[in-house]
Motif scaffolding. Structure first.
Motif, PDB file in Angstrom:
ATOM      1  N   TYR A   1      -4.082  10.435 -11.340  1.00  0.00           N
ATOM      2  CA  TYR A   1      -3.934   9.497 -10.223  1.00  0.00           C
ATOM      3  C   TYR A   1      -4.962   8.362 -10.325  1.00  0.00           C
ATOM      4  O   TYR A   1      -4.640   7.188 -10.122  1.00  0.00           O
TER       5      TYR A   1
ATOM      6  N   ASP B   1       0.867  -1.190   0.000  1.00  0.00           N
ATOM      7  CA  ASP B   1       0.000   0.000   0.000  1.00  0.00           C
ATOM      8  C   ASP B   1       0.901   1.238   0.000  1.00  0.00           C
ATOM      9  O   ASP B   1       1.979   1.233   0.606  1.00  0.00           O
TER      10      ASP B   1
ATOM     11  N   TYR C   1     -14.542   6.939 -12.045  1.00  0.00           N
ATOM     12  CA  TYR C   1     -14.151   5.812 -11.168  1.00  0.00           C
ATOM     13  C   TYR C   1     -14.641   4.493 -11.764  1.00  0.00           C
ATOM     14  O   TYR C   1     -13.858   3.557 -11.968  1.00  0.00           O
TER      15      TYR C   1
HETATM   16  N1  NAD Z   1     -15.669   0.188   0.110  1.00  0.00           N
HETATM   17  C1  NAD Z   1     -16.594   0.017  -0.797  1.00  0.00           C
HETATM   18  O1  NAD Z   1     -17.779   0.321  -0.561  1.00  0.00           O
HETATM   19  C2  NAD Z   1     -16.256  -0.590  -2.137  1.00  0.00           C
HETATM   20  C3  NAD Z   1     -17.312  -0.946  -2.985  1.00  0.00           C
HETATM   21  C4  NAD Z   1     -17.025  -1.535  -4.209  1.00  0.00           C
HETATM   22  C5  NAD Z   1     -15.712  -1.766  -4.561  1.00  0.00           C
HETATM   23  N2  NAD Z   1     -14.706  -1.392  -3.727  1.00  0.00           N
HETATM   24  C6  NAD Z   1     -13.326  -1.652  -4.167  1.00  0.00           C
HETATM   25  O2  NAD Z   1     -12.660  -2.346  -3.135  1.00  0.00           O
HETATM   26  C7  NAD Z   1     -11.285  -1.988  -3.137  1.00  0.00           C
HETATM   27  C8  NAD Z   1     -10.883  -1.540  -1.758  1.00  0.00           C
HETATM   28  O3  NAD Z   1     -11.587  -0.356  -1.397  1.00  0.00           O
HETATM   29  P1  NAD Z   1     -11.589   0.207   0.081  1.00  0.00           P
HETATM   30  O4  NAD Z   1     -12.976   0.522   0.436  1.00  0.00           O
HETATM   31  O5  NAD Z   1     -10.794  -0.676   0.933  1.00  0.00           O
HETATM   32  O6  NAD Z   1     -10.827   1.576  -0.130  1.00  0.00           O
HETATM   33  P2  NAD Z   1      -9.644   2.189   0.778  1.00  0.00           P
HETATM   34  O7  NAD Z   1      -9.403   3.564   0.254  1.00  0.00           O
HETATM   35  O8  NAD Z   1      -9.947   2.022   2.210  1.00  0.00           O
HETATM   36  O9  NAD Z   1      -8.415   1.243   0.428  1.00  0.00           O
HETATM   37  C9  NAD Z   1      -7.670   1.381  -0.750  1.00  0.00           C
HETATM   38  C10 NAD Z   1      -6.209   1.363  -0.348  1.00  0.00           C
HETATM   39  O10 NAD Z   1      -5.435   1.513  -1.545  1.00  0.00           O
HETATM   40  C11 NAD Z   1      -4.346   2.348  -1.247  1.00  0.00           C
HETATM   41  N3  NAD Z   1      -3.880   2.962  -2.481  1.00  0.00           N
HETATM   42  C12 NAD Z   1      -4.434   3.988  -3.186  1.00  0.00           C
HETATM   43  N4  NAD Z   1      -3.688   4.271  -4.256  1.00  0.00           N
HETATM   44  C13 NAD Z   1      -2.655   3.378  -4.240  1.00  0.00           C
HETATM   45  C14 NAD Z   1      -1.538   3.185  -5.085  1.00  0.00           C
HETATM   46  N5  NAD Z   1      -1.346   3.933  -6.187  1.00  0.00           N
HETATM   47  N6  NAD Z   1      -0.651   2.222  -4.774  1.00  0.00           N
HETATM   48  C15 NAD Z   1      -0.815   1.449  -3.659  1.00  0.00           C
HETATM   49  N7  NAD Z   1      -1.854   1.596  -2.819  1.00  0.00           N
HETATM   50  C16 NAD Z   1      -2.763   2.551  -3.119  1.00  0.00           C
HETATM   51  C17 NAD Z   1      -4.881   3.377  -0.257  1.00  0.00           C
HETATM   52  O11 NAD Z   1      -3.854   3.963   0.523  1.00  0.00           O
HETATM   53  C18 NAD Z   1      -5.834   2.522   0.583  1.00  0.00           C
HETATM   54  O12 NAD Z   1      -5.178   2.022   1.734  1.00  0.00           O
HETATM   55  C19 NAD Z   1     -11.130  -0.922  -4.209  1.00  0.00           C
HETATM   56  O13 NAD Z   1     -10.672  -1.531  -5.379  1.00  0.00           O
HETATM   57  C20 NAD Z   1     -12.514  -0.405  -4.407  1.00  0.00           C
HETATM   58  O14 NAD Z   1     -12.687   0.104  -5.701  1.00  0.00           O
HETATM   59  C21 NAD Z   1     -14.950  -0.819  -2.522  1.00  0.00           C
END
Ligand code: NAD
Length: 355
Positions: A95, A34, A173
Motif C-alpha cells: 500500500y 481521495d 515512508y
Molecule cells: N502532516 C505532516 O506533518 C506532513 C509532513 C510532511 C509531509 N507531509 C505530506 O503531506 C501530504 C499530506 O499529508 P496529511 O498530513 O494531509 O496526511 P492525511 O493522511 O491527513 O492525508 C492524506 C490523504 O490521502 C488519502 N489517501 C491515502 N491513500 C490514498 C490513495 N491510494 N488514493 C487516494 N487518496 C489516498 C487519505 O485518505 C488522506 O485523506 C502527504 O504527502 C504527506 O506525506 C505531511
C-alpha cells in the motif's frame, strides 16, 4: 488558472488547502480526489461540500480512477499519501509503495496529459536517520538543541538545509517520497513539466486526525483535552526530542505563491517548516497543552527509542525565504490554541477518533 486538483483532498493538508484556495479565489474550481483511507478524512467532506468544492472518490494507485476527472486541470497539488513513518515496517509495503510512489507517477502522467503544474508535498523524512542522529546536539533543561559547531554540511543552528546528505536509510515512508521526488525531477527535465518539491517538517493545525504515528501534535492536545494518558517514548523517556511545526495556513501562503509564480520556483526543491523559532520538544508541548486546557495528565517515560525515530528535526528555511520573502509566522502557542478551539467546537464528532 481555473481548475486545481488536490489528491488526498479530504486529508488534513489537502482539505485545508482546498478550503483556503476557495476562500481566496472563489472563481476557481477546486477538485478534491481521495480514497478516504485515512480514518477521519470522511469528516472533512462536509466542509468541502459546503464551500462548493468538488469531491471525487478515487484511488491514486489506479490510473483509471483519474479518468473520472473530465474537466481540464491547470494545477495538481499532490497531497495523497500513506504519511506514517512506521508504515510498511511490518513487512507489508504494497500500500505504501502503491500510493506514495506509483500514485505519484500516475499523478505526474495526469499532469502531462493536462499540461498542468505539479506541486509535490514531500517530507523532511527524505533525510537519512543515521545522519540526523549524528548532528551534534546540546541537552538543555527542556530540549535538545543543535550545537553551534557542526561537522557535516547542510546543518547549522538554523536547522537542516537542502544541502544535508541523502545517503543512508530514511524509513520506508521517506524512501517512497524520495523515489517520487526523483521521478518528479525527471518529468520536469525530460518532459518540461512545471514542478515544485516541498520537503516539509511537521505540518499541523485544525482538521488533522492525529494518531501516535502521525499527527502527534494534535494527538498531544487531544489527550490533554480528554484527560487521557501519553508516553514520552525514546531518548531516555524525558520528552526532550524536538520538532519544528508549521501551521497549515503558513504552508498555504507559500504554496499559493508557488502556484501563481511557478516560473520562480519551477524545478526546485525546498525545505519548508516552522524553523527554530516555531519548534518544540514534547516536554515543552506538554506545558503549552496544560496551560491551554487547564488539565494535567500522566505521561509515562518509555526510555527505549522506537525504530525510525529521530532526536531532532528543525528546518532551515533560508533557501525558500531568500527566494520568496516568505517565512512562517504562526507561533507554537497560536497553533496549539487553534487546535484546541477546533477540538472544543467539534468535541462529539472528534472524540471517537482523537481521544
Ligand atoms: N502532516 C505532516 O506533518 C506532513 C509532513 C510532511 C509531509 N507531509 C505530506 O503531506 C501530504 C499530506 O499529508 P496529511 O498530513 O494531509 O496526511 P492525511 O493522511 O491527513 O492525508 C492524506 C490523504 O490521502 C488519502 N489517501 C491515502 N491513500 C490514498 C490513495 N491510494 N488514493 C487516494 N487518496 C489516498 C487519505 O485518505 C488522506 O485523506 C502527504 O504527502 C504527506 O506525506 C505531511
Amino acid at each position: 488558472m481555473s481548475t486545481i486538483l488536490i489528491t488526498g483532498g479530504a486529508g488534513f493538508v489537502g482539505s485545508n488547502l482546498a478550503v483556503l484556495l476557495k476562500e481566496k479565489y472563489p472563481n476557481y474550481s477546486i477538485v478534491c480526489f481521495d480514497n478516504l483511507k485515512r480514518r477521519g478524512s470522511e469528516l472533512n467532506l462536509n466542509k468541502l461540500r459546503e464551500r462548493g468544492i468538488d469531491f471525487i472518490h478515487g484511488d491514486i494507485r489506479d490510473k483509471s480512477d483519474f479518468e473520472q476527472i473530465q474537466v481540464p486541470v491547470d494545477c495538481v497539488i499532490d497531497a495523497a499519501a500513506e504519511p506514517s513513518v512506521l508504515a510498511g515496517l511490518d513487512g507489508n509495503t504494497d500500500y505504501l509503495i502503491g500510493t506514495n510512489l506509483n500514485g505519484t507517477i500516475n499523478a505526474l502522467n495526469f499532469c502531462l496529459k493536462h499540461k498542468a503544474k505539479f506541486i509535490f508535498l514531500s517530507t523532511s523524512r527524505v533525510y537519512p536517520i543515521k545522519a540526523i542522529e549524528k548532528i551534534d546536539v546540546v541537552e538543555v533543561a527542556t530540549r535538545f538543541e543543535i550545537a553551534a559547531a557542526q561537522k557535516m554540511p547542510g546543518i547549522n543552528t538554523h536547522g537542516i538545509s537542502e544541502m544535508f546528505t541523502l545517503a543512508g536509510a530514511r524509513s520506508l515512508y521517506g524512501a517512497t517520497k524520495l523515489a517520487s521526488e526523483m521521478m518528479v525531477e525527471e518529468y520536469n527535465e525530460m518532459f518540461g513539466l512545471q514542478t515544485v518539491i516541498n520537503r516539509c517538517g511537521v505540518i499541523t493545525g485544525p482538521y488533522q486526525m492525529g494518531k501516535v504515528d502521525q499527527g502527534v501534535v494534535v494527538l498531544w492536545m487531544a489527550k490533554h483535552f480528554w484527560k487521557k494518558n501519553l508516553s514520552y517514548v525514546g531518548y531516555g523517556g524525558t520528552g526532550k526530542q524536538v520538532r519544528d511545526m508549521i501551521h497549515i495556513l503558513d504552508l498555504f501562503n507559500i504554496i499559493d505563491l508557488q502556484i501563481h509564480q511557478i516560473e520562480k520556483f519551477n524545478g526546485q526543491i525546498f525545505n519548508i517548516g516552522g524553523g527554530r523559532k516555531i519548534s518544540t520538544s514534547l516536554q515543552e508541548l506538554t506545558a503549552v497543552c496544560e496551560r491551554i486546557t487547564g488539565n494535567k495528565i500522566t505521561i509515562h517515560p518509555v526510555p527505549e527509542t522506537r525504530k525510525a525515530d529521530i532526536r531532532l528535526y528543525i528546518t532551515d528555511n533560508d533557501k525558500i525565504s531568500a527566494l520568496s520573502g516568505w517565512s512562517p509566522q504562526i507561533t507554537v502557542d497560536k497553533i496549539m490554541e487553534d487546535i484546541f478551539e477546533w477540538i472544543r467546537n467539534n468535541e462529539q464528532q472528534l472524540k471517537p477518533i482523537l481521544s
